[in-house]
Design an enzyme around this catalytic site. Structure first.
Site, mmCIF file in Angstrom:
data_model
loop_
_atom_site.group_PDB
_atom_site.id
_atom_site.type_symbol
_atom_site.label_atom_id
_atom_site.label_comp_id
_atom_site.label_asym_id
_atom_site.label_seq_id
_atom_site.Cartn_x
_atom_site.Cartn_y
_atom_site.Cartn_z
ATOM 1 C CD GLU A 147 -2.537 -0.642 2.887
ATOM 2 O OE1 GLU A 147 -2.396 0.436 3.490
ATOM 3 O OE2 GLU A 147 -3.098 -1.614 3.382
ATOM 4 C CD GLU B 134 -3.473 7.825 8.399
ATOM 5 O OE1 GLU B 134 -3.026 6.979 9.193
ATOM 6 O OE2 GLU B 134 -3.813 7.569 7.239
#
Lengths: 311, 383
Positions: free
Chosen positions: A85, A96
């Site tokens: 990814e 995040e």
């Protein structure tokens, strides 16, 4: 480019089948059956089944530069990552953890844009299928009018196999899913520990490639243990046939083993790799070694009888 | 299916982890806010703690100078010095009823953090405020105020150490503590239910103003004007007039001009986009977000404003830093009222409208007082 990559992958997958015994062979044959049915179906799903248990590696593209990302992707590929990814940085990410945030900031400071990102992917020559992880904003804004099609078209041309969009609710994913279907890309969704009932069904009806199982509450980031929520989530998802990969907080081979033992088809590692990029003296070598450790751990979790400890 | 849609704007564009807590919040809001008990309790706090109703002031000197009757809704006289308290009281009370024991919020200049700290102290809820390190340094007095009222002020050192980083840190906290924590969002922005919930809590502004205006003049105003950053004071004013024949004007942070590359006017000049959990209007990619007023210094805007713009219900204009500072000074000199720099944008727009002569009566939301802006003003004016 993309066809070449696929051919390479296929040859590696065959090796994987012969190397890894009955379980892999079984998955591979079911993959082949799907292929002969005419639909190319999911590259990603096939990769996960054929390399089972799969190691899925995340790094932020452009951290610290796109040139270095190229070297790191190749290192992860060599180390045994079965899917990679690549984060396409967005200035306003949601949820995040600090590690990935910092990587995103470094990449933005280095001037990474969607176009330079796609150029990087154009030039990548690795066996693992590649996914892009980014925010819906980045997808909508690619091209002259806010629309999803141009981004997906470019992603497909670059040879990407799938897209993950953390801030795209499954209920509003129709346009992107259609575009992905038209261009042969998978759209991966994240399933949170709190996702259940109708929402879970909606997500699972939209997902392709694999279900990204979020191992715990909170944000991304390396943790010291594997959460109990992982077991609950995998149990909740057991009735769905799409492969399940677990991420958030995975940093060691032992975590990978435990996750696979709990029934996951793949293990996703991000922050631990991003840490190496930020801190290791020779990040490429460190990434390759880490990928080996994690892949070994995942394989160990798939054995019925635990392997003897590595020396 | 889609949540909180404003003609395609809005929604709940957040990672799946946050869907469930938002769903719970929306359910709690729908259930609790409709009860008489909740309303009575909130009204009593608004009256006794916050200082409602606020006066409607006929600014006679300003009216005489510019040739239209200008009325100011004095939200600057509320406890804390701005409209922020209306929303903070509503959300904190809701959180408490829903069994939450902890409030978190992000703050830029410190106004919303201060208002959150006030209600946290009032209702006995543990309060943690996230604030970028840069802002902590610039806004020492507000940090001190928050700590004085018992809030923990968390200095955010990641990224650019600003408001966006504080939002990230607060979201991270929320994601980890969804069981006991309420994230008190300060404006009509973010994922559903925040835009509609904050609007409802701020709508008291327009309800009062509408009644007061009618009482005073026997009519409704021709125009209603408010500044728009996230857009909560503007929606709060507009909502009660939405079905009336009253023209709406939104004054955005025009920075160096909405044609320039430094402004905070996504409605005057921007594009459709998804940001901070909502689909809305956002400034163009090559524009640096900037306004002389910290409260307007935001790249997006509440989705209901994006809808108002799309359907033509409200006209949005960027008011430049210079125009806002001139209005700041003008209102101080002519009326003896020092407005917040944010509210000065609305005053500047009202003056333009009065000069244009299209409207006879203009209602302006004076959303906050200017005490906090003295240092900025002192740098700009050479006395």
């Amino acid at each position: 480019m993309s066809r070449e990559r696929r051919a390479k992958r296929d040859s590696r997958n065959e090796r994987a089948v012969s190397d890894r015994g009955e379980r892999s062979a079984r998955s591979a044959s079911s993959g082949k059956r799907v292929a002969t049915d005419g639909g190319t179906d999911s590259d990603i799903e096939r990769a996960i089944r054929e390399t089972h248990p799969a190691l899925i590696a995340y790094i932020t593209a452009g951290d610290p530069t796109l040139e270095e990302t190229k070297a790191y992707v190749e290192a992860l590929d060599r180390g045994g990552a079965d899917l990679i990814e690549l984060g396409l940085p967005f200035s306003e990410p949601i949820a995040e953890g600090p590690t990935i945030q910092a990587a995103i900031n470094r990449s933005l400071e280095a001037g990474t844009t969607p176009d330079s990102f796609f150029e990087l992917v154009d030039g990548l020559d690795v066996e693992a299928p590649l996914l892009v992880m980014t925010y819906y904003n980045m997808i909508l804004q690619y091209g002259s009018e806010p629309a999803v099609e141009p981004f997906v078209e470019r992603a497909a041309a670059a040879g990407l196999a799938g897209i993950i969009v953390p801030d795209l609710p499954a209920e509003e994913s129709e346009p992107l899913r259609e575009a992905c279907e038209n261009h042969g890309l998978d759209l991966v969704f994240i399933v949170a520990p709190t996702t259940d009932g109708e929402r879970l069904e909606t997500i699972m009806s939209q997902v392709s490639g694999f279900a990204y199982v979020q191992a715990r509450l909170g944000t991304t980031g390396a943790r010291a243990d594997v959460s109990g929520a992982t077991h609950d989530s995998l149990a909740r998802l057991s009735e769905y046939s799409v492969p399940k990969a677990v991420g958030f907080g995975v940093s060691e081979g032992d975590h990978a083993a435990e996750i696979v033992e709990a029934g996951a088809d793949g293990v996703i590692v991000g922050s631990a790799l991003v840490d190496l990029i930020a801190e290791a003296d020779e990040p490429a070598a460190a990434l390759e070694a880490k990928a080996e450790e994690l892949k070994r751990g995942a394989m160990r979790g798939a054995e019925d009888v635990p392997e003897p400890e590595q020396p | 299916m889609s949540h909180g849609n404003f003609e395609g704007y809005g929604g709940r564009h957040v990672p799946d982890l946050l869907q469930e807590p938002l769903e719970q919040l929306a359910a709690a809001y729908d259930e609790v806010s409709a009860t008489d008990e909740f309303r009575a309790e909130l009204d009593s706090y608004l009256e006794e703690f916050a200082g409602r109703p606020t006066p409607l002031y006929h600014a006679r000197n300003l009216s005489e100078r510019y040739g239209a009757e200008i009325y100011l809704k004095r939200e600057d006289l509320l406890h804390g010095g701005a409209h922020k308290i209306n929303n903070c009281l509503g959300q904190a009370l809701l959180a408490k009823k829903a069994g939450r024991t902890r409030l978190i919020a992000e703050t830029g200049a410190g106004q919303h953090g201060t208002a959150t700290a006030m209600v946290g102290a009032l209702l006995g809820l543990e309060t943690e405020i996230y604030m970028g390190k840069k802002d902590v340094r610039r806004q020492g007095m507000n940090v001190f105020r928050m700590r004085l009222m018992g809030a923990e002020v968390n200095e955010v050192t990641r990224g650019n150490e600003g408001l966006a980083d504080a939002v990230d840190a607060a979201l991270e906290d929320f994601a980890e503590n969804i069981d006991d924590t309420h994230y008190l969002v300060g404006s009509v922005v973010g994922p559903d239910p925040f835009p509609r919930m904050v609007r409802d809590f701020q709508s008291v502004i327009g309800r009062e103003a509408r009644e007061q205006f009618q009482e005073r003049t026997g009519e409704l105003p021709d125009a209603a004007v408010a500044c728009v950053g996230g857009g909560s004071n503007a929606i709060g004013l507009f909502h009660a007039f939405r079905d009336d024949d009253v023209a709406f004007y939104g004054a955005e942070g025009g920075g160096e001009g909405s044609d320039s590359k430094r402004h905070a006017a996504p409605l005057a000049r921007g594009t459709d986009d998804v940001i901070h959990g909502m689909k809305t209007r956002v400034i163009d990619e090559d524009v640096e977000v900037h306004s002389v007023s910290a409260g307007l210094d935001y790249p997006g805007v509440g989705p209901e404003h994006a809808m108002f713009r799309a359907v033509g219900r409200c006209e949005y204009t960027g008011i430049t830093d210079e125009e806002a500072l001139a209005a700041f000074r003008e209102l101080s000199e002519t009326e003896g009222i020092i407005p917040a720099l944010e509210s000065s944008h609305a005053v500047a727009r009202a003056i333009q409208l009065a000069e244009d002569g299209e409207h006879d009566t203009i209602l302006v939301n004076l959303s906050g007082r200017g005490d906090k802006d003295m240092e900025t003003a002192a740098e700009k004016f050479d006395f």
